[in-house]
Every structure is written in structure tokens, then in C-alpha cells.
Motif scaffolding. Sequence first.
Motif, PDB file in Angstrom:
ATOM      1  N   SER A 117       0.805  -1.223   0.000  1.00 47.48           N
ATOM      2  CA  SER A 117       0.000   0.000   0.000  1.00 47.48           C
ATOM      3  C   SER A 117       0.836   1.271   0.000  1.00 47.48           C
ATOM      4  O   SER A 117       0.407   2.289  -0.516  1.00 47.48           O
ATOM      5  N   VAL A 118       2.003   1.211   0.602  1.00 47.15           N
ATOM      6  CA  VAL A 118       2.846   2.404   0.642  1.00 47.15           C
ATOM      7  C   VAL A 118       3.960   2.366  -0.409  1.00 47.15           C
ATOM      8  O   VAL A 118       4.777   3.269  -0.480  1.00 47.15           O
ATOM      9  N   SER A 119       3.961   1.339  -1.216  1.00 46.42           N
ATOM     10  CA  SER A 119       4.968   1.226  -2.274  1.00 46.42           C
ATOM     11  C   SER A 119       4.590   2.135  -3.443  1.00 46.42           C
ATOM     12  O   SER A 119       3.461   2.623  -3.528  1.00 46.42           O
ATOM     13  N   PRO A 120       5.522   2.341  -4.360  1.00 46.80           N
ATOM     14  CA  PRO A 120       5.198   3.184  -5.521  1.00 46.80           C
ATOM     15  C   PRO A 120       4.343   2.489  -6.591  1.00 46.80           C
ATOM     16  O   PRO A 120       4.036   3.074  -7.614  1.00 46.80           O
ATOM     17  N   ILE A 121       3.938   1.264  -6.327  1.00 47.30           N
ATOM     18  CA  ILE A 121       3.079   0.557  -7.284  1.00 47.30           C
ATOM     19  C   ILE A 121       1.738   1.283  -7.343  1.00 47.30           C
ATOM     20  O   ILE A 121       1.141   1.572  -6.300  1.00 47.30           O
ATOM     21  N   PRO A 122       1.247   1.604  -8.546  1.00 44.10           N
ATOM     22  CA  PRO A 122      -0.044   2.310  -8.642  1.00 44.10           C
ATOM     23  C   PRO A 122      -1.171   1.537  -7.951  1.00 44.10           C
ATOM     24  O   PRO A 122      -1.240   0.311  -8.025  1.00 44.10           O
ATOM     25  N   PHE A 123      -2.039   2.294  -7.313  1.00 37.01           N
ATOM     26  CA  PHE A 123      -3.161   1.710  -6.577  1.00 37.01           C
ATOM     27  C   PHE A 123      -4.004   0.807  -7.471  1.00 37.01           C
ATOM     28  O   PHE A 123      -4.377  -0.286  -7.069  1.00 37.01           O
ATOM     29  N   SER A 124      -4.293   1.251  -8.687  1.00 40.55           N
ATOM     30  CA  SER A 124      -5.119   0.442  -9.582  1.00 40.55           C
ATOM     31  C   SER A 124      -4.452  -0.899  -9.862  1.00 40.55           C
ATOM     32  O   SER A 124      -5.119  -1.935  -9.916  1.00 40.55           O
ATOM     33  N   MET A 125      -3.134  -0.905 -10.010  1.00 38.66           N
ATOM     34  CA  MET A 125      -2.422  -2.152 -10.273  1.00 38.66           C
ATOM     35  C   MET A 125      -2.505  -3.086  -9.072  1.00 38.66           C
ATOM     36  O   MET A 125      -2.707  -4.295  -9.221  1.00 38.66           O
ATOM     37  N   LEU A 126      -2.382  -2.541  -7.860  1.00 38.70           N
ATOM     38  CA  LEU A 126      -2.507  -3.365  -6.660  1.00 38.70           C
ATOM     39  C   LEU A 126      -3.898  -3.991  -6.566  1.00 38.70           C
ATOM     40  O   LEU A 126      -4.044  -5.149  -6.187  1.00 38.70           O
ATOM     41  N   CYS A 127      -4.904  -3.216  -6.931  1.00 36.68           N
ATOM     42  CA  CYS A 127      -6.278  -3.727  -6.881  1.00 36.68           C
ATOM     43  C   CYS A 127      -6.496  -4.831  -7.911  1.00 36.68           C
ATOM     44  O   CYS A 127      -7.111  -5.860  -7.610  1.00 36.68           O
ATOM     45  N   TYR A 128      -5.988  -4.620  -9.104  1.00 38.42           N
ATOM     46  CA  TYR A 128      -6.117  -5.649 -10.137  1.00 38.42           C
ATOM     47  C   TYR A 128      -5.369  -6.913  -9.742  1.00 38.42           C
ATOM     48  O   TYR A 128      -5.879  -8.024  -9.897  1.00 38.42           O
ATOM     49  N   LEU A 129      -4.152  -6.769  -9.252  1.00 42.18           N
ATOM     50  CA  LEU A 129      -3.386  -7.938  -8.825  1.00 42.18           C
ATOM     51  C   LEU A 129      -4.091  -8.662  -7.686  1.00 42.18           C
ATOM     52  O   LEU A 129      -4.118  -9.900  -7.652  1.00 42.18           O
ATOM     53  N   SER A 130      -4.673  -7.899  -6.770  1.00 37.06           N
ATOM     54  CA  SER A 130      -5.417  -8.516  -5.669  1.00 37.06           C
ATOM     55  C   SER A 130      -6.588  -9.332  -6.189  1.00 37.06           C
ATOM     56  O   SER A 130      -6.857 -10.429  -5.699  1.00 37.06           O
ATOM     57  N   GLY A 131      -7.280  -8.805  -7.176  1.00 37.99           N
ATOM     58  CA  GLY A 131      -8.405  -9.534  -7.749  1.00 37.99           C
ATOM     59  C   GLY A 131      -7.961 -10.736  -8.559  1.00 37.99           C
ATOM     60  O   GLY A 131      -8.555 -11.813  -8.474  1.00 37.99           O
ATOM     61  N   LEU A 132      -6.910 -10.573  -9.355  1.00 34.60           N
ATOM     62  CA  LEU A 132      -6.413 -11.685 -10.172  1.00 34.60           C
ATOM     63  C   LEU A 132      -5.977 -12.861  -9.310  1.00 34.60           C
ATOM     64  O   LEU A 132      -6.240 -14.020  -9.634  1.00 34.60           O
ATOM     65  N   TYR A 133      -5.286 -12.559  -8.224  1.00 35.24           N
ATOM     66  CA  TYR A 133      -4.786 -13.612  -7.342  1.00 35.24           C
ATOM     67  C   TYR A 133      -5.769 -13.977  -6.240  1.00 35.24           C
ATOM     68  O   TYR A 133      -5.434 -14.723  -5.332  1.00 35.24           O
ATOM     69  N   ARG A 134      -6.955 -13.428  -6.337  1.00 32.38           N
ATOM     70  CA  ARG A 134      -8.019 -13.704  -5.375  1.00 32.38           C
ATOM     71  C   ARG A 134      -7.534 -13.548  -3.937  1.00 32.38           C
ATOM     72  O   ARG A 134      -7.694 -14.430  -3.090  1.00 32.38           O
ATOM     73  N   VAL A 135      -6.915 -12.414  -3.698  1.00 31.19           N
ATOM     74  CA  VAL A 135      -6.495 -12.075  -2.345  1.00 31.19           C
ATOM     75  C   VAL A 135      -7.748 -12.053  -1.482  1.00 31.19           C
ATOM     76  O   VAL A 135      -8.779 -11.497  -1.885  1.00 31.19           O
ATOM     77  N   PRO A 136      -7.693 -12.658  -0.306  1.00 25.94           N
ATOM     78  CA  PRO A 136      -8.888 -12.679   0.548  1.00 25.94           C
ATOM     79  C   PRO A 136      -9.419 -11.264   0.797  1.00 25.94           C
ATOM     80  O   PRO A 136      -8.638 -10.321   0.960  1.00 25.94           O
TER      81      PRO A 136
END
Length: 164
Positions: A117-136
Amino acid sequence: MIALAAYLARDELDALGRGFVQRFGVAGMFVGTYLADAFSFPIPPQFYMLTAITAGGSQIAPLIAISAASLLAGCTGYRLASRLARLRLFAARIERTRPKIDRLFERYGYWAIAIGSVSPIPFSMLCYLSGLYRVPPRYFLTMVLFRVPRLLLFYALIRAGWSQ
């Protein structure tokens, strides 16, 4: 960067901010932020923060709109990506890398989300990755809640840069 931009183009940025807010208002900030954070639209939420600052007036409504839009956009990205993960095109690739993601959460739990969350990775990318990997969902919700303080930090930095 904002301080430099304010020094070099204060009048132009001031006119841009006032014009944007007069034409599109807080609703425009909401829609723009939603598009940026749900679909990686090229104009980031920080632009809308700058327009709110340059336009003057109360900053409460713009910050609420930008934050709400970002949170809604994150949930949209998560849900969309979780649906995409079911497609054969993505499923095989995801399953090959899933053990690494699972180990990350087993080892670090919520800290993995906090660091992301505090990394420079864009928020949208974190959300997409979370959904792709089915993060709980509980981990995803934690990440989404970290978004608001991050936005407020960006706002504070932009405001400080503009006031220079």
C-alpha cells in the motif's frame, strides 16, 4: 515537483484549476479519480487535488469525493480482475505464480498489504493484482483502507508545494 511547477507556471496552473472546478466541480473530480484508479486512466487523483487547491475554497468536499472515488475504483478493479482470473487466458498464468503470492501472505499476512500500500506501485495495479490472485477480502479491505491516508499525504505534499 509541485513547488517547481508553481514557480514556473503558477498563473497557468491556477487558471487550469479554477477552470476545471468551475466547469466540472466536485463531480468531475470524483469521475476523474474513479477512472484513474479503476482503469489506470492517465490523469492521476493528484491532478484533481491540485485543481481543488488552485481553485481555493473549502477542501473538504473535494477530498471526500477523491477519496470515495478512489475506494470505489479499487473495489471495481478488484471485482473486475477476479472475473478476469476465471478466463482460461489468465487462469493458467496465475496458477503458475500463485504459490509465491500465497507464501507471501502466509509469511507476512497484513504486513504484505501494508508494504504494498505504501509502495510506488499504482493503486489500480494493486487492486487488479489482488483480484487476479483472489487475495482474501479481509486483506484487500486493509489495502483499500490504507489508500485514504496515502491520498491525504499526497494532498498535504501538493498543498505544501503549491504554497511555496
